[in-house]
Design an enzyme around this catalytic site. Sequence first.
Site: not given
Ligand code: UFG
Length: 328
Positions: A33, A77, A119, A143, A191-192
């Site tokens: 890492d 990554a 992913t 990504y 992340h959400l």
């Molecule tokens: N979201 C919000 N507000 C925030 C953060 C996220 O509304 O502050 C929403 C995003 O728009 C999305 C959902 O919550 O609709 C989930 O968002 P995340 O950022 O938690 O996760 P992502 O779906 O963007 O991505 C994650 C991983 C990726 C992977 C993907 C596969 O981070 O590496 O899931 O579905 F590819």
Amino acid sequence: MPRRFLVTGGAGYVGSHLVAALCDRGDTAVVLDNFHIGHRRAVPDGVRTIDADLSNIAAVDDALSDGPWDAVFHFAALSQVGESMREPLRYLLENGGNGMRLIDACVRHGVGRFVLSSTAALFNAAGDDPIPEDAPIDPNSAYGESKWMIERALRWASQVHGLRYACLRYFNAAGADPQGRLGEDHRPETHLMPLAIDAALGRRPPLVVFGTDYPTRDGTCVRDYIHVTDLAAAHLLAFEAMEHGDIRWNLGNGAGYSVLEVLQAVERVSGRPVPHVLAERRPGDAASLVASAEPALKAGWQPRYAALDDIVRTAFQWRLAHPNGYGN
Ligand code: UFG
């Protein structure tokens, strides 16, 4: 029999949960890492770490020459969909380029099995239908594209050099080690679930809901949240199952939850409201990503923390116990 694995990105979120699972069953894990994103404290005591970047071919060669390895698990990554839309070439170079260099090194060092952290961002599905492995690949973000580059390289390495591979397409990894040893700590956090939990705890500003006009039941994006410990278990199973051939598995629970439904789950678990504001879409987000995980389930994968509230609960407990994550 104890086995020996090299885990790139083993100090990161999903990687560290796999390392814990390997240690729990008596296997040896060596973590490679660069610790830019990963945390030293996420690596269990006694696990050897190699402080190196995958772009450093000499360091990777050096690590791999200390075999034999039962497999290489490749997690290291960049992983933010939003960031990849601002810096697409960085994602293609660092994720795609480094991934291919690692595969090349594995071939040269006679590594037999390679497990890729891939992913759901490979897919750009419309509608709510669960996505099977053979759904069209159409990354909506750099990504997703960068992981697809690695998947394609693995096909060639398998076809020409006999490197066995497993591509594990995670939907939305979430939650924390149920024993409380590990959790989710990205810097910055995007992340959400962790953001919603911290908003409920009053540790962050109100959560910004990205987009309310998607073609989903409440207009917010739908995602399939999968517990990180269940993902780790799928890696162990994939390692066994790839004895019979190359693997591509979609890993999710087959149930989608909207952003607003996740906020409601955080409210149920925490007993506190989640302050939030509604905002514009975030570039790169697909409307709905729900997994059909049939091949993994057929191979015997049994997610133990499939209920959304259970996933949120483990994440909430870890954030509560670690207000600064892995920091002081
Ligand atoms: N979201 C919000 N507000 C925030 C953060 C996220 O509304 O502050 C929403 C995003 O728009 C999305 C959902 O919550 O609709 C989930 O968002 P995340 O950022 O938690 O996760 P992502 O779906 O963007 O991505 C994650 C991983 C990726 C992977 C993907 C596969 O981070 O590496 O899931 O579905 F590819």
